[in-house]
Design a protein around this motif. Structure first.
Motif, PDB file in Angstrom:
ATOM      1  N   ARG A  63       0.849  -1.203   0.000  1.00 30.96           N
ATOM      2  CA  ARG A  63       0.000   0.000   0.000  1.00 30.96           C
ATOM      3  C   ARG A  63       0.883   1.250   0.000  1.00 30.96           C
ATOM      4  NH1 ARG A  63      -1.739  -2.903   4.406  1.00 30.96           N
ATOM      5  NH2 ARG A  63      -1.078  -1.243   5.831  1.00 30.96           N
ATOM      6  N   PRO A  64       0.308   2.422  -0.273  1.00 27.73           N
ATOM      7  CA  PRO A  64       1.086   3.658  -0.162  1.00 27.73           C
ATOM      8  C   PRO A  64       1.530   3.868   1.281  1.00 27.73           C
ATOM      9  CG  PRO A  64      -0.926   4.019  -1.403  1.00 27.73           C
ATOM     10  CD  PRO A  64      -1.043   2.658  -0.805  1.00 27.73           C
ATOM     11  N   PRO A  65       2.739   4.356   1.508  1.00 28.34           N
ATOM     12  CA  PRO A  65       3.204   4.586   2.879  1.00 28.34           C
ATOM     13  C   PRO A  65       2.429   5.722   3.540  1.00 28.34           C
ATOM     14  CG  PRO A  65       4.749   5.514   1.306  1.00 28.34           C
ATOM     15  CD  PRO A  65       3.745   4.741   0.507  1.00 28.34           C
ATOM     16  N   PRO A  66       2.395   5.734   4.859  1.00 27.40           N
ATOM     17  CA  PRO A  66       1.592   6.739   5.579  1.00 27.40           C
ATOM     18  C   PRO A  66       2.294   8.081   5.705  1.00 27.40           C
ATOM     19  CG  PRO A  66       2.650   5.294   7.147  1.00 27.40           C
ATOM     20  CD  PRO A  66       3.027   4.770   5.776  1.00 27.40           C
ATOM     21  N   PHE A  67       2.774   8.626   4.595  1.00 21.71           N
ATOM     22  CA  PHE A  67       3.478   9.899   4.614  1.00 21.71           C
ATOM     23  C   PHE A  67       2.795  10.888   3.691  1.00 21.71           C
ATOM     24  CE2 PHE A  67       7.235   6.964   5.335  1.00 21.71           C
ATOM     25  CZ  PHE A  67       7.233   7.166   6.703  1.00 21.71           C
ATOM     26  N   ASP A  68       2.917  12.145   4.060  1.00 25.82           N
ATOM     27  CA  ASP A  68       2.328  13.207   3.256  1.00 25.82           C
ATOM     28  C   ASP A  68       3.228  14.425   3.358  1.00 25.82           C
ATOM     29  OD1 ASP A  68       0.759  14.937   1.854  1.00 25.82           O
ATOM     30  OD2 ASP A  68      -1.057  14.617   3.032  1.00 25.82           O
ATOM     31  N   THR A  69       3.559  15.031   2.212  1.00 22.69           N
ATOM     32  CA  THR A  69       4.404  16.222   2.228  1.00 22.69           C
ATOM     33  C   THR A  69       3.611  17.476   2.578  1.00 22.69           C
ATOM     34  OG1 THR A  69       4.076  16.531  -0.142  1.00 22.69           O
ATOM     35  CG2 THR A  69       5.982  15.225   0.538  1.00 22.69           C
ATOM     36  N   ALA A  70       2.283  17.383   2.521  1.00 22.36           N
ATOM     37  CA  ALA A  70       1.450  18.543   2.843  1.00 22.36           C
ATOM     38  C   ALA A  70       1.640  18.928   4.308  1.00 22.36           C
ATOM     39  CB  ALA A  70      -0.015  18.234   2.566  1.00 22.36           C
ATOM     40  N   GLY A  71       1.775  20.209   4.543  1.00 25.98           N
ATOM     41  CA  GLY A  71       1.898  20.696   5.906  1.00 25.98           C
ATOM     42  C   GLY A  71       3.307  20.744   6.445  1.00 25.98           C
ATOM     43  N   CYS A  72       4.291  20.249   5.691  1.00 24.64           N
ATOM     44  CA  CYS A  72       5.680  20.293   6.157  1.00 24.64           C
ATOM     45  C   CYS A  72       6.159  21.741   6.194  1.00 24.64           C
ATOM     46  CB  CYS A  72       6.588  19.475   5.242  1.00 24.64           C
ATOM     47  SG  CYS A  72       6.298  17.693   5.306  1.00 24.64           S
ATOM     48  N   SER A  73       6.851  22.102   7.238  1.00 19.11           N
ATOM     49  CA  SER A  73       7.322  23.483   7.379  1.00 19.11           C
ATOM     50  C   SER A  73       8.475  23.787   6.431  1.00 19.11           C
ATOM     51  CB  SER A  73       7.745  23.749   8.824  1.00 19.11           C
ATOM     52  OG  SER A  73       8.796  22.873   9.213  1.00 19.11           O
ATOM     53  N   VAL A  74       9.132  22.735   5.922  1.00 19.34           N
ATOM     54  CA  VAL A  74      10.167  22.904   4.901  1.00 19.34           C
ATOM     55  C   VAL A  74       9.761  22.075   3.689  1.00 19.34           C
ATOM     56  CG1 VAL A  74      12.023  23.327   6.547  1.00 19.34           C
ATOM     57  CG2 VAL A  74      11.520  20.982   5.856  1.00 19.34           C
ATOM     58  N   VAL A 131       4.133  16.115  17.450  1.00 22.78           N
ATOM     59  CA  VAL A 131       3.966  15.432  16.160  1.00 22.78           C
ATOM     60  C   VAL A 131       3.063  16.215  15.211  1.00 22.78           C
ATOM     61  CG1 VAL A 131       4.426  13.163  17.126  1.00 22.78           C
ATOM     62  CG2 VAL A 131       2.078  14.007  17.062  1.00 22.78           C
ATOM     63  N   GLN A 132       2.788  17.468  15.557  1.00 27.58           N
ATOM     64  CA  GLN A 132       1.964  18.287  14.663  1.00 27.58           C
ATOM     65  C   GLN A 132       2.662  18.488  13.323  1.00 27.58           C
ATOM     66  OE1 GLN A 132       0.768  22.012  16.352  1.00 27.58           O
ATOM     67  NE2 GLN A 132      -0.452  22.608  14.591  1.00 27.58           N
ATOM     68  N   GLU A 133       3.990  18.652  13.346  1.00 31.65           N
ATOM     69  CA  GLU A 133       4.770  18.714  12.117  1.00 31.65           C
ATOM     70  C   GLU A 133       4.773  17.324  11.477  1.00 31.65           C
ATOM     71  OE1 GLU A 133       7.514  19.977   9.095  1.00 31.65           O
ATOM     72  OE2 GLU A 133       6.361  21.151  10.543  1.00 31.65           O
ATOM     73  N   PRO A 134       4.416  17.193  10.196  1.00 31.52           N
ATOM     74  CA  PRO A 134       4.408  15.873   9.553  1.00 31.52           C
ATOM     75  C   PRO A 134       5.750  15.165   9.677  1.00 31.52           C
ATOM     76  CG  PRO A 134       3.320  17.488   8.163  1.00 31.52           C
ATOM     77  CD  PRO A 134       3.938  18.262   9.297  1.00 31.52           C
ATOM     78  N   ALA A 135       5.708  13.856   9.673  1.00 27.27           N
ATOM     79  CA  ALA A 135       6.913  13.055   9.887  1.00 27.27           C
ATOM     80  C   ALA A 135       8.009  13.382   8.880  1.00 27.27           C
ATOM     81  CB  ALA A 135       6.563  11.568   9.822  1.00 27.27           C
ATOM     82  N   LEU A 136       7.656  13.601   7.606  1.00 25.29           N
ATOM     83  CA  LEU A 136       8.679  13.897   6.603  1.00 25.29           C
ATOM     84  C   LEU A 136       9.356  15.235   6.880  1.00 25.29           C
ATOM     85  CD1 LEU A 136       7.146  12.691   3.210  1.00 25.29           C
ATOM     86  CD2 LEU A 136       8.837  11.565   4.662  1.00 25.29           C
ATOM     87  N   GLY A 137       8.602  16.200   7.410  1.00 22.77           N
ATOM     88  CA  GLY A 137       9.200  17.479   7.759  1.00 22.77           C
ATOM     89  C   GLY A 137      10.187  17.344   8.896  1.00 22.77           C
ATOM     90  N   ARG A 138       9.815  16.569   9.909  1.00 29.59           N
ATOM     91  CA  ARG A 138      10.720  16.349  11.039  1.00 29.59           C
ATOM     92  C   ARG A 138      11.948  15.551  10.605  1.00 29.59           C
ATOM     93  NH1 ARG A 138       7.998  13.140  14.748  1.00 29.59           N
ATOM     94  NH2 ARG A 138       6.125  12.936  13.476  1.00 29.59           N
ATOM     95  N   LEU A 139      11.739  14.589   9.715  1.00 25.43           N
ATOM     96  CA  LEU A 139      12.861  13.814   9.203  1.00 25.43           C
ATOM     97  C   LEU A 139      13.835  14.709   8.449  1.00 25.43           C
ATOM     98  CD1 LEU A 139      14.412  11.284   8.350  1.00 25.43           C
ATOM     99  CD2 LEU A 139      12.711  10.936   6.543  1.00 25.43           C
ATOM    100  N   ALA A 140      13.323  15.557   7.566  1.00 27.84           N
ATOM    101  CA  ALA A 140      14.188  16.440   6.788  1.00 27.84           C
ATOM    102  C   ALA A 140      14.996  17.362   7.691  1.00 27.84           C
ATOM    103  CB  ALA A 140      13.356  17.250   5.804  1.00 27.84           C
ATOM    104  N   ALA A 141      14.359  17.869   8.760  1.00 28.53           N
ATOM    105  CA  ALA A 141      15.059  18.765   9.683  1.00 28.53           C
ATOM    106  C   ALA A 141      16.189  18.053  10.408  1.00 28.53           C
ATOM    107  CB  ALA A 141      14.066  19.352  10.681  1.00 28.53           C
ATOM    108  N   ILE A 142      15.923  16.811  10.845  1.00 29.05           N
ATOM    109  CA  ILE A 142      16.937  16.055  11.584  1.00 29.05           C
ATOM    110  C   ILE A 142      18.067  15.595  10.664  1.00 29.05           C
ATOM    111  CG2 ILE A 142      17.322  13.880  12.832  1.00 29.05           C
ATOM    112  CD1 ILE A 142      14.531  14.215  14.035  1.00 29.05           C
ATOM    113  N   ALA A 143      17.724  15.239   9.429  1.00 32.80           N
ATOM    114  CA  ALA A 143      18.722  14.695   8.510  1.00 32.80           C
ATOM    115  C   ALA A 143      19.547  15.763   7.817  1.00 32.80           C
ATOM    116  CB  ALA A 143      18.031  13.834   7.460  1.00 32.80           C
ATOM    117  N   SER A 144      19.124  17.019   7.887  1.00 30.91           N
ATOM    118  CA  SER A 144      19.749  18.081   7.082  1.00 30.91           C
ATOM    119  C   SER A 144      21.254  18.194   7.288  1.00 30.91           C
ATOM    120  CB  SER A 144      19.069  19.424   7.382  1.00 30.91           C
ATOM    121  OG  SER A 144      19.239  19.771   8.748  1.00 30.91           O
ATOM    122  N   SER A 145      21.708  18.033   8.527  1.00 29.11           N
ATOM    123  CA  SER A 145      23.138  18.200   8.792  1.00 29.11           C
ATOM    124  C   SER A 145      23.968  17.010   8.311  1.00 29.11           C
ATOM    125  CB  SER A 145      23.365  18.396  10.296  1.00 29.11           C
ATOM    126  OG  SER A 145      22.938  17.244  11.013  1.00 29.11           O
TER     127      SER A 145
END
Length: 345
Positions: A19-30, A280-294
């Motif tokens: 199935r499609p993964p439970p991720f959505d780029t909508a709402g990401c702060s970045v 967890v209000q920030e979508p998971a992909l947004g939090r992932l991108a922030a943590i992985a950026s460095s």
């Protein structure tokens, strides 16, 4: 950071139970870009692997400066690789429902769902049976199936799932909303997890809570960290299913005792829960991108480096062969379906 003005490219490398993964780029702060095209592996900044679909992972090449993420929403008891240090060391970040994960992805409904639930009046309890159960999977690391069977011998439980089914839906099955509407008609709902593990608190308890029904919960020892106090019945408080059934009958006869399970609806959500919802209000992909950026190297640097085979040449070849076999079988099945339906191509 290896990204253009559209944000880092995140590749979901594996399937997600088909199935499609439970991720959505909508709402990401970045800005974040999400792709499922494995041919873009070399240009991906972040690569997510669904560990329950681990057979697909072995042929992945890792490029210098690329961030690899191990992802699962399942209890570790079902997937031993999740607790295998030799396997997990290939990944840079962990994304899961476990509270110690780098990117925490709990089953918690968003704040708007809690607010909508308390804004609605409690639904009328119109069913003769006091309790309801929706349970279809036979997977059982919590001994929930035996417990459910014993409870059903002690008190009436309408079971609509494939497991221990004794009741059919009154109308058409429209999916999740039908399930929630059905739960709302009962005084209690059996909310039994398929494994007992810290942090593994799923929709099993949230569905009845937000439907205006009291959950009977069997599962995570730390469930109290996810729901308002006094809002559910914890199976672990009772020595047996018979003792639990006796408690259910007692509160059914005591309107005040039954009503106390809904007092949480009259107050603001407890601070610990409100804080978690805010986290967890920030979508998971947004939090992932922030943590992985460095950790992400520029694309030009990755292009100059040779990729590695983190799982070894043998696993790489085995996985590729498995893909070829599966693709061949799928194509053969598709051709047979066309022929059987009277098609010519």
């Amino acid at each position: 950071m290896a990204q253009d003005n559209q944000g880092p490219l995140v590749l979901f490398y594996t399937a997600f139970f088909g199935r499609p993964p439970p991720f959505d780029t909508a709402g990401c702060s970045v800005p974040v870009r999400l792709t499922f095209d494995r041919s873009r592996l070399a240009e991906a900044d972040i690569v997510i692997f669904h560990i329950p679909d681990a057979w697909e992972i072995g042929d992945a090449l890792k490029y210098a400066g690329q961030v690899w993420v191990a992802f699962s929403m399942e209890a570790s008891a079902h997937y031993p690789l999740w607790t295998d240090p030799a396997f997990m060391r290939r990944f840079d970040l962990i994304m899961s429902h476990e509270t110690a994960a780098d990117i925490w992805t709990p089953y918690l409904p968003p704040m708007r769902a809690w607010q909508a639930a308390v804004d609605r009046p409690l639904p009328a309890k119109t069913e003769f049976a006091p309790a309801v159960m929706f349970q279809s999977a036979s997977v059982d690391r919590s001994r929930r199936n035996d417990f459910a069977l014993e409870l059903m011998k002690a008190i009436r439980v309408d079971s609509y799932g494939r497991l221990l089914r004794n009741r059919d839906l009154a109308g058409p099955d429209l999916g999740r909303q039908t399930k929630l509407d059905t739960i709302a008609r009962y005084h209690f709902c059996c909310a039994f997890e398929n494994a007992i593990s810290h942090g593994y608190v799923t929709e099993k308890i949230f569905d009845p809570l937000l439907s205006g029904t009291i959950p009977i919960y069997r599962g995570a020892p730390d469930v109290a960290d996810f729901v308002p106090a006094g809002s559910y019945i914890d199976v672990s408080d009772f020595p047996s299913p018979i003792a639990l059934a006796d408690h259910l009958r007692r509160i059914l006869k005591d309107e005040e005792a039954y009503a106390r399970y809904f007092e949480w609806r009259m107050r603001p959500l407890p601070p610990f829960l409100a804080d978690r919802l805010a986290l967890v209000q920030e979508p998971a992909l947004g939090r992932l991108a922030a943590i992985a950026s460095s950790r992400i190297a520029p694309g030009s640097e990755r292009a100059r480096g040779w990729p590695s085979l983190p799982f070894g040449l043998r696993r790489f070849l085995e996985t590729r062969l498995r893909r070829l076999v599966r693709t061949h079988r799928q194509r053969r099945s598709a051709r047979r379906a066309i022929v059987s339906s009277g098609g010519t191509k």
